[in-house]
Motif scaffolding. Structure first.
Motif, PDB file in Angstrom:
ATOM      1  N   GLY A  18      -0.635 -14.835   0.729  1.00 24.42           N
ATOM      2  CA  GLY A  18      -1.384 -15.877   1.407  1.00 24.42           C
ATOM      3  C   GLY A  18      -0.549 -16.685   2.375  1.00 24.42           C
ATOM      4  O   GLY A  18      -1.055 -17.198   3.372  1.00 24.42           O
ATOM      5  N   THR A  19       0.745 -16.784   2.092  1.00 21.63           N
ATOM      6  CA  THR A  19       1.628 -17.548   2.974  1.00 21.63           C
ATOM      7  C   THR A  19       2.217 -16.682   4.082  1.00 21.63           C
ATOM      8  O   THR A  19       3.000 -17.168   4.898  1.00 21.63           O
ATOM      9  CB  THR A  19       2.785 -18.184   2.172  1.00 21.63           C
ATOM     10  OG1 THR A  19       3.483 -17.153   1.477  1.00 21.63           O
ATOM     11  CG2 THR A  19       2.264 -19.210   1.191  1.00 21.63           C
ATOM     12  N   GLY A  20       1.878 -15.371   4.079  1.00 24.22           N
ATOM     13  CA  GLY A  20       2.334 -14.496   5.155  1.00 24.22           C
ATOM     14  C   GLY A  20       3.555 -13.665   4.829  1.00 24.22           C
ATOM     15  O   GLY A  20       4.018 -12.890   5.659  1.00 24.22           O
ATOM     16  N   LYS A  21       4.102 -13.819   3.607  1.00 21.55           N
ATOM     17  CA  LYS A  21       5.255 -13.002   3.224  1.00 21.55           C
ATOM     18  C   LYS A  21       4.783 -11.592   2.866  1.00 21.55           C
ATOM     19  O   LYS A  21       3.625 -11.386   2.513  1.00 21.55           O
ATOM     20  CB  LYS A  21       5.954 -13.605   2.006  1.00 21.55           C
ATOM     21  CG  LYS A  21       6.755 -14.837   2.300  1.00 21.55           C
ATOM     22  CD  LYS A  21       7.627 -15.168   1.107  1.00 21.55           C
ATOM     23  CE  LYS A  21       7.347 -16.577   0.645  1.00 21.55           C
ATOM     24  NZ  LYS A  21       7.994 -16.891  -0.615  1.00 21.55           N
ATOM     25  N   LEU A  22       5.689 -10.644   2.931  1.00 18.12           N
ATOM     26  CA  LEU A  22       5.373  -9.267   2.576  1.00 18.12           C
ATOM     27  C   LEU A  22       5.957  -8.946   1.207  1.00 18.12           C
ATOM     28  O   LEU A  22       7.086  -9.321   0.899  1.00 18.12           O
ATOM     29  CB  LEU A  22       5.955  -8.307   3.617  1.00 18.12           C
ATOM     30  CG  LEU A  22       5.310  -8.391   4.994  1.00 18.12           C
ATOM     31  CD1 LEU A  22       6.139  -7.630   6.004  1.00 18.12           C
ATOM     32  CD2 LEU A  22       3.898  -7.863   4.965  1.00 18.12           C
ATOM     33  N   ARG A  23       5.171  -8.261   0.380  1.00 15.91           N
ATOM     34  CA  ARG A  23       5.606  -7.875  -0.960  1.00 15.91           C
ATOM     35  C   ARG A  23       5.551  -6.358  -1.071  1.00 15.91           C
ATOM     36  O   ARG A  23       4.770  -5.701  -0.383  1.00 15.91           O
ATOM     37  CB  ARG A  23       4.689  -8.484  -2.022  1.00 15.91           C
ATOM     38  CG  ARG A  23       4.571  -9.987  -1.983  1.00 15.91           C
ATOM     39  CD  ARG A  23       5.757 -10.681  -2.553  1.00 15.91           C
ATOM     40  NE  ARG A  23       5.737 -10.640  -4.006  1.00 15.91           N
ATOM     41  CZ  ARG A  23       6.709 -11.099  -4.774  1.00 15.91           C
ATOM     42  NH1 ARG A  23       7.776 -11.633  -4.234  1.00 15.91           N
ATOM     43  NH2 ARG A  23       6.636 -11.028  -6.073  1.00 15.91           N
ATOM     44  N   ARG A  24       6.382  -5.814  -1.984  1.00 14.93           N
ATOM     45  CA  ARG A  24       6.393  -4.381  -2.220  1.00 14.93           C
ATOM     46  C   ARG A  24       6.614  -4.112  -3.696  1.00 14.93           C
ATOM     47  O   ARG A  24       7.109  -4.970  -4.429  1.00 14.93           O
ATOM     48  CB  ARG A  24       7.492  -3.705  -1.395  1.00 14.93           C
ATOM     49  CG  ARG A  24       8.893  -4.100  -1.832  1.00 14.93           C
ATOM     50  CD  ARG A  24       9.965  -3.252  -1.205  1.00 14.93           C
ATOM     51  NE  ARG A  24      11.291  -3.727  -1.575  1.00 14.93           N
ATOM     52  CZ  ARG A  24      11.935  -3.429  -2.690  1.00 14.93           C
ATOM     53  NH1 ARG A  24      11.364  -2.659  -3.602  1.00 14.93           N
ATOM     54  NH2 ARG A  24      13.140  -3.901  -2.934  1.00 14.93           N
ATOM     55  N   GLU A  25       6.225  -2.906  -4.125  1.00 15.23           N
ATOM     56  CA  GLU A  25       6.497  -2.460  -5.487  1.00 15.23           C
ATOM     57  C   GLU A  25       7.946  -1.994  -5.568  1.00 15.23           C
ATOM     58  O   GLU A  25       8.516  -1.566  -4.569  1.00 15.23           O
ATOM     59  CB  GLU A  25       5.580  -1.284  -5.848  1.00 15.23           C
ATOM     60  CG  GLU A  25       4.107  -1.610  -5.823  1.00 15.23           C
ATOM     61  CD  GLU A  25       3.505  -1.748  -7.198  1.00 15.23           C
ATOM     62  OE1 GLU A  25       4.067  -1.188  -8.144  1.00 15.23           O
ATOM     63  OE2 GLU A  25       2.481  -2.417  -7.312  1.00 15.23           O
ATOM     64  N   GLN A  26       8.516  -2.046  -6.747  1.00 14.38           N
ATOM     65  CA  GLN A  26       9.883  -1.579  -6.928  1.00 14.38           C
ATOM     66  C   GLN A  26       9.903  -0.077  -7.219  1.00 14.38           C
ATOM     67  O   GLN A  26       8.948   0.480  -7.758  1.00 14.38           O
ATOM     68  CB  GLN A  26      10.553  -2.330  -8.081  1.00 14.38           C
ATOM     69  CG  GLN A  26      10.727  -3.803  -7.778  1.00 14.38           C
ATOM     70  CD  GLN A  26      11.644  -4.465  -8.768  1.00 14.38           C
ATOM     71  OE1 GLN A  26      12.841  -4.260  -8.751  1.00 14.38           O
ATOM     72  NE2 GLN A  26      11.064  -5.274  -9.639  1.00 14.38           N
ATOM     73  N   ALA A  27      10.996   0.549  -6.841  1.00 12.49           N
ATOM     74  CA  ALA A  27      11.166   1.980  -7.090  1.00 12.49           C
ATOM     75  C   ALA A  27      11.473   2.225  -8.572  1.00 12.49           C
ATOM     76  O   ALA A  27      11.774   1.293  -9.311  1.00 12.49           O
ATOM     77  CB  ALA A  27      12.298   2.509  -6.228  1.00 12.49           C
ATOM     78  N   ASN A  28      11.404   3.475  -8.969  1.00 12.97           N
ATOM     79  CA  ASN A  28      11.720   3.930 -10.338  1.00 12.97           C
ATOM     80  C   ASN A  28      10.712   3.456 -11.374  1.00 12.97           C
ATOM     81  O   ASN A  28      11.066   3.267 -12.533  1.00 12.97           O
ATOM     82  CB  ASN A  28      13.135   3.489 -10.757  1.00 12.97           C
ATOM     83  CG  ASN A  28      14.183   4.016  -9.828  1.00 12.97           C
ATOM     84  OD1 ASN A  28      14.226   5.211  -9.560  1.00 12.97           O
ATOM     85  ND2 ASN A  28      15.017   3.136  -9.309  1.00 12.97           N
ATOM     86  N   ASN A  29       9.478   3.265 -10.973  1.00 13.56           N
ATOM     87  CA  ASN A  29       8.480   2.795 -11.936  1.00 13.56           C
ATOM     88  C   ASN A  29       7.236   3.683 -11.923  1.00 13.56           C
ATOM     89  O   ASN A  29       6.112   3.187 -12.028  1.00 13.56           O
ATOM     90  CB  ASN A  29       8.097   1.346 -11.616  1.00 13.56           C
ATOM     91  CG  ASN A  29       7.365   0.684 -12.755  1.00 13.56           C
ATOM     92  OD1 ASN A  29       7.584   1.011 -13.914  1.00 13.56           O
ATOM     93  ND2 ASN A  29       6.477  -0.234 -12.443  1.00 13.56           N
ATOM     94  N   GLN A  30       7.414   4.990 -11.785  1.00 10.36           N
ATOM     95  CA  GLN A  30       6.269   5.891 -11.748  1.00 10.36           C
ATOM     96  C   GLN A  30       6.234   6.871 -12.928  1.00 10.36           C
ATOM     97  O   GLN A  30       5.178   7.188 -13.431  1.00 10.36           O
ATOM     98  CB  GLN A  30       6.269   6.693 -10.437  1.00 10.36           C
ATOM     99  CG  GLN A  30       5.969   5.856  -9.203  1.00 10.36           C
ATOM    100  CD  GLN A  30       4.576   5.287  -9.186  1.00 10.36           C
ATOM    101  OE1 GLN A  30       3.623   5.924  -9.626  1.00 10.36           O
ATOM    102  NE2 GLN A  30       4.446   4.073  -8.694  1.00 10.36           N
ATOM    103  N   HIS A  31       7.390   7.347 -13.332  1.00 11.75           N
ATOM    104  CA  HIS A  31       7.412   8.353 -14.403  1.00 11.75           C
ATOM    105  C   HIS A  31       8.786   8.348 -15.084  1.00 11.75           C
ATOM    106  O   HIS A  31       9.647   7.524 -14.762  1.00 11.75           O
ATOM    107  CB  HIS A  31       7.067   9.748 -13.864  1.00 11.75           C
ATOM    108  CG  HIS A  31       8.020  10.265 -12.846  1.00 11.75           C
ATOM    109  ND1 HIS A  31       8.322  11.582 -12.693  1.00 11.75           N
ATOM    110  CD2 HIS A  31       8.768   9.633 -11.896  1.00 11.75           C
ATOM    111  CE1 HIS A  31       9.202  11.740 -11.719  1.00 11.75           C
ATOM    112  NE2 HIS A  31       9.478  10.568 -11.225  1.00 11.75           N
ATOM    113  N   LEU A  32       8.953   9.250 -16.043  1.00 11.52           N
ATOM    114  CA  LEU A  32      10.187   9.347 -16.839  1.00 11.52           C
ATOM    115  C   LEU A  32      10.511   8.027 -17.556  1.00 11.52           C
ATOM    116  O   LEU A  32      11.649   7.554 -17.548  1.00 11.52           O
ATOM    117  CB  LEU A  32      11.374   9.774 -15.958  1.00 11.52           C
ATOM    118  CG  LEU A  32      11.228  11.093 -15.204  1.00 11.52           C
ATOM    119  CD1 LEU A  32      12.426  11.331 -14.311  1.00 11.52           C
ATOM    120  CD2 LEU A  32      11.065  12.258 -16.172  1.00 11.52           C
TER     121      LEU A  32
END
Length: 65
Positions: A18-32
């Motif tokens: 909402g404030t205009g910052k960009l967010r992303r998901e972290q790597a290594n969180n899909q499997h294993l």
């Protein structure tokens, strides 16, 4: 000059707050997950801010001026 199209691959990976910052998901969180500790899995759940050096490029991919 025509309008710039949104990069659909970038749109799936990055969200604007909402404030205009960009967010992303972290790597290594899909499997294993079996070999990762519970603490590490919990830490990886949280979204993080995009690095300021990359933000300008990503905003362009999202067609935001």
């Amino acid at each position: 000059m025509p309008k710039m199209k949104t990069s659909k691959t970038a749109a799936k990976r990055f969200k604007k707050t909402g404030t205009g910052k960009l967010r992303r998901e972290q790597a290594n969180n899909q499997h294993l997950f079996e070999k990762k500790s519970s603490r590490r899995k919990r830490r990886l759940e949280a979204d993080v801010d995009v690095h300021p050096g990359d933000a300008k490029k990503i905003k362009r991919l999202l067609a935001e001026r």
